[in-house]
Write an enzyme that holds these catalytic residues in place. Structure first.
Site, short mmCIF file in Angstrom:
data_model
loop_
_atom_site.label_atom_id
_atom_site.label_comp_id
_atom_site.label_asym_id
_atom_site.label_seq_id
_atom_site.Cartn_x
_atom_site.Cartn_y
_atom_site.Cartn_z
N HIS A 44 0.83 -1.18 0.00
CA HIS A 44 0.00 0.00 0.00
C HIS A 44 0.88 1.25 0.00
O HIS A 44 2.06 1.21 0.33
CB HIS A 44 -0.91 0.01 1.23
CG HIS A 44 -2.05 -0.95 1.13
ND1 HIS A 44 -2.99 -1.08 2.12
CD2 HIS A 44 -2.42 -1.82 0.15
CE1 HIS A 44 -3.89 -1.99 1.78
NE2 HIS A 44 -3.55 -2.45 0.58
N GLU A 46 0.91 3.87 2.00
CA GLU A 46 1.46 4.25 3.29
C GLU A 46 2.68 3.40 3.66
O GLU A 46 3.67 3.91 4.20
CB GLU A 46 0.39 4.11 4.39
CG GLU A 46 -0.82 4.98 4.18
CD GLU A 46 -1.96 4.27 3.46
OE1 GLU A 46 -3.12 4.49 3.85
OE2 GLU A 46 -1.69 3.46 2.53
N CYS A 79 -2.69 -0.42 7.43
CA CYS A 79 -1.89 0.80 7.33
C CYS A 79 -2.08 1.72 8.53
O CYS A 79 -1.17 2.45 8.92
CB CYS A 79 -2.23 1.54 6.05
SG CYS A 79 -1.64 0.70 4.56
N ARG A 202 1.35 0.83 -27.30
CA ARG A 202 2.54 0.85 -28.13
C ARG A 202 3.31 2.15 -27.94
O ARG A 202 3.68 2.83 -28.90
CB ARG A 202 2.16 0.65 -29.61
CG ARG A 202 1.50 -0.69 -29.88
CD ARG A 202 1.29 -0.97 -31.35
NE ARG A 202 0.35 -0.07 -31.98
CZ ARG A 202 -0.97 -0.24 -31.96
NH1 ARG A 202 -1.50 -1.27 -31.32
NH2 ARG A 202 -1.76 0.61 -32.58
N SER A 217 -20.00 -9.75 -27.78
CA SER A 217 -20.43 -10.71 -28.80
C SER A 217 -21.21 -11.84 -28.15
O SER A 217 -21.03 -12.15 -26.97
CB SER A 217 -19.22 -11.28 -29.54
OG SER A 217 -19.58 -12.30 -30.43
N GLU A 246 -13.86 1.14 -26.74
CA GLU A 246 -13.17 1.83 -27.83
C GLU A 246 -13.84 1.65 -29.19
O GLU A 246 -13.40 2.20 -30.19
CB GLU A 246 -11.70 1.37 -27.88
CG GLU A 246 -10.82 2.32 -28.67
CD GLU A 246 -9.35 2.13 -28.40
OE1 GLU A 246 -8.61 1.88 -29.36
OE2 GLU A 246 -8.93 2.24 -27.23
#
Length: 317
Positions: A44, A46, A79, A202, A217, A246
């Site tokens: 984590h 912290e 934490c 890329r 699908s 997208e």
């Protein structure tokens, strides 16, 4: 806190199901420790910051973007207990943790130990930085970004469906950065069959941050692809807090029609197509219903193109 928020962005898309938290430890006006949630959710933020600060943590102030956790895990201690053991004097928190295993217990534990706690510092910025985690906690699904590249007249493709390339190289590079900040990316079957997209990252230095690939699908997908039969199936996704949709047009319309889009990423190229393809029906019955649904969050130039980022005005977690 601004520095802690910036650090938290380094883990976006890599920490699910844990939140991408940032932490800065300050003593005598100097930063002595910095940390952010590591890939896979551990260590984590912290724990990282405390390890860097060492003994300088004693009497220091800790700035953290999310309430320190109060539950122990086989992967590491809580934490809040680490901060108490380190002897910090003050903890500044941006946002409370909605995880029921913590949800106020971390703050209470710190206060009981004599540590001063200040909350709600830049909480709106923290909510945006950790929106994937918060959407998962609040709605039980990933935070969804819909990406569209379009012409000035609103076309997302030529009349014959051609869409490579509407935007220029700078905009496409920006889109690859966005991919790297999502655990998963999705396209429709028509886009998969027509374009055979790689959907990888890329850009030099972050090639290893390519997201998992999904196709919308009802048929079995090729190797390397995972299938969602309908948009609502995102509620069952594991290990995905940020989903990038997208393409293509029918898939985009399907997510919009089911009100499953939280963020719009619009790339506009300075071109006119005319008689091009636009989004199909998204279920809008009355024009007034289209207004006040989206708020502009960011806009900038990318070469000759422009990117605009909109966030949903209603139903935010």
């Amino acid at each position: 806190m601004g520095a802690a928020l910036a650090l938290s962005e380094r883990g976006k898309g890599l920490t699910a199901p844990n939140p991408n938290v940032g932490c800065v430890i300050v003593r005598d006006g100097h930063v002595v420790g910095r940390g952010w949630t590591q890939p896979g959710g551990r260590p984590h933020a912290e724990a990282m910051a405390l390890a860097e600060a060492g003994e300088k943590s004693r009497g220091a102030t800790c700035f953290v973007t999310l309430e320190p956790c109060a539950h122990e895990s086989p992967r590491g201690p809580a934490c809040s207990d680490l901060l108490i053991a380190a002897g910090v004097a003050r903890v500044i928190i941006a946002l409370g943790d909605p995880d029921p295993r913590t949800d106020g217990d971390g703050i209470e534990r710190l206060r009981r130990s004599g540590i001063e706690v200040v909350t709600d510092v830049r909480d709106g910025d923290a909510r945006r930085a950790m929106t994937g985690f918060l959407t998962r906690q609040g709605l039980g699904r990933p935070h969804v970004t819909l990406k569209l590249a379009m012409s000035l007249d609103g076309a997302v493709a030529m009349g014959d469906g051609t869409s490579k390339w509407i935007t220029g190289p700078e905009a496409r590079a920006h889109a690859h950065v966005e991919r790297a900040r999502h655990e998963a990316i999705l396209v429709g079957r028509a886009t998969l069959e027509a374009d055979e997209p790689a959907l990888d990252v890329r850009l030099a230095g972050i090639e290893g941050r390519s997201p998992r690939r999904f196709v919308l699908s009802r048929e079995k997908a090729a190797s390397g692809w995972e299938v969602l039969r309908r948009p609502a199936d995102i509620f069952g996704l594991k290990g995905v807090d940020h989903l990038l949709v997208e393409g293509g047009m029918a898939t985009a319309a399907a997510f919009l029609a089911e009100d499953l889009v939280d963020r719009l990423l619009l790339y506009r190229a300075p071109i006119l197509i005319g008689a091009g393809r636009t989004l199909p029906d998204i279920g809008l019955a009355d024009l007034p219903d289209a207004h006040r649904r989206w708020i502009l969050h960011d806009a900038r130039r990318l070469g000759s193109d422009r990117v605009e980022v909109y966030e949903r005005a209603k139903g935010q977690v």
